[in-house]
Design an enzyme around this catalytic site. Sequence first.
Site, PDB file in Angstrom:
ATOM      1  N   LYS A  55       0.846  -1.198   0.000  1.00  0.00           N
ATOM      2  CA  LYS A  55       0.000   0.000   0.000  1.00  0.00           C
ATOM      3  C   LYS A  55       0.875   1.238   0.000  1.00  0.00           C
ATOM      4  CE  LYS A  55      -3.835  -2.404   2.158  1.00  0.00           C
ATOM      5  NZ  LYS A  55      -4.534  -2.794   3.374  1.00  0.00           N
ATOM      6  N   GLN A  99      -4.643  -1.169   9.508  1.00  0.00           N
ATOM      7  CA  GLN A  99      -4.590  -2.530   8.968  1.00  0.00           C
ATOM      8  C   GLN A  99      -5.200  -3.523   9.966  1.00  0.00           C
ATOM      9  OE1 GLN A  99      -3.384  -3.389   5.817  1.00  0.00           O
ATOM     10  NE2 GLN A  99      -4.220  -5.411   6.313  1.00  0.00           N
ATOM     11  N   ASP A 122     -10.932   3.003   3.946  1.00  0.00           N
ATOM     12  CA  ASP A 122     -11.338   1.596   3.882  1.00  0.00           C
ATOM     13  C   ASP A 122     -12.863   1.458   3.765  1.00  0.00           C
ATOM     14  OD1 ASP A 122      -9.447  -0.394   3.709  1.00  0.00           O
ATOM     15  OD2 ASP A 122      -9.022  -0.466   5.867  1.00  0.00           O
TER      16      ASP A 122
END
Length: 303
Positions: A55, A99, A122
Amino acid sequence: MTTAQVIDGKAVAESVREEITRRSKDLLDNHGTRPGLAVVIVGEDPASQVYVRNKQKTAEACGFHSVKHALAAETSESDLLALVQSLNEDKAIHGILVQLPLPGHIDESKVLNLIKPEKDVDGFHPINVGLLTAGERSSALVPCTPAGSLVLIKRALGTDLSGKTAVVVGRSNIVGKPMASLLLQESCTVTIAHSRTKDLPDVVRAADIVVAAVGRPEMVRGDWIKPGATVIDVGINRVPTPEKGEGKSRLVGDVAYEEAAAHAGAITPVPGGVGPMTIAMLMANTVTAARRQLGLPEAEPIF
Ligand code: NDP
């Protein structure tokens, strides 16, 4: 024998990244702002480390301001919440990604719910979930994996999906449910299947579009697939391959690829299908978040 069109997620992801790099440059050249993405990782989970590295690398390649916060596994919940709060306030950061999974002593939903919805790249904050479910996709940030899956479906079938029958196997908050919401918004007739679904093969056989997000290697068999259907395999499963040597393994999806490819009209491979799209859509969400925070008009939708 493969007769299906193989949907090349790597190539589509590359084209999305190119577009995002252009948009990122436009923000810098014309508005003096680099899209800022902060990725937070807690602990040493090896798979998470790889995801976070990818990422970050992609964010840098897109010209973003990219920040990584790597915290020890024993970090307290309150320290993590304080970090998220400081990123919420940081004007150089437009997108925050924590994460998952987090260590067991940290309440995941407490952390995700603290992220400002406009920085929630997200798409897991209840406000974004609510906007998507209410059909207001254009003001939401949409979870990356289902958004990327929809891009691939449209590459295979064109932009008009209305009236198609779609079956999503899996009902997680991360993939299955938002995927179903997106397909419903595209005017598909949507069924969500899960571990209690009866006669799953027959349910899947009705589908023009099958999305498998189950986490069970090669569970969806070839004879479940309606001839000509579009098959999107979200699953990433590592299975041992002792024939290749001790400790060796390979990645397979939730769909038995060779069998399904003999029936499908189009299918995503694993790896090289949905996986690369997830990171590309994270970049797209970050640019969207940055534009909104700068008060700029929405860019053309990626999907
Ligand atoms: P979850 O484990 O959260 O959800 C799995 C879903 O599958 C559940 O809804 C479960 O049903 C359902 N299920 C389990 N067994 C069966 C069965 N025998 N028949 C029908 N349904 C079943 O997984 P995720 O949604 O997070 O992930 C799914 C897969 O996608 C995994 O392989 C994961 O690695 C992969 N993934 C890939 C990403 C990418 O970037 N390509 C990103 C995210 C995930 P129930 O609710 O009833 O338990």
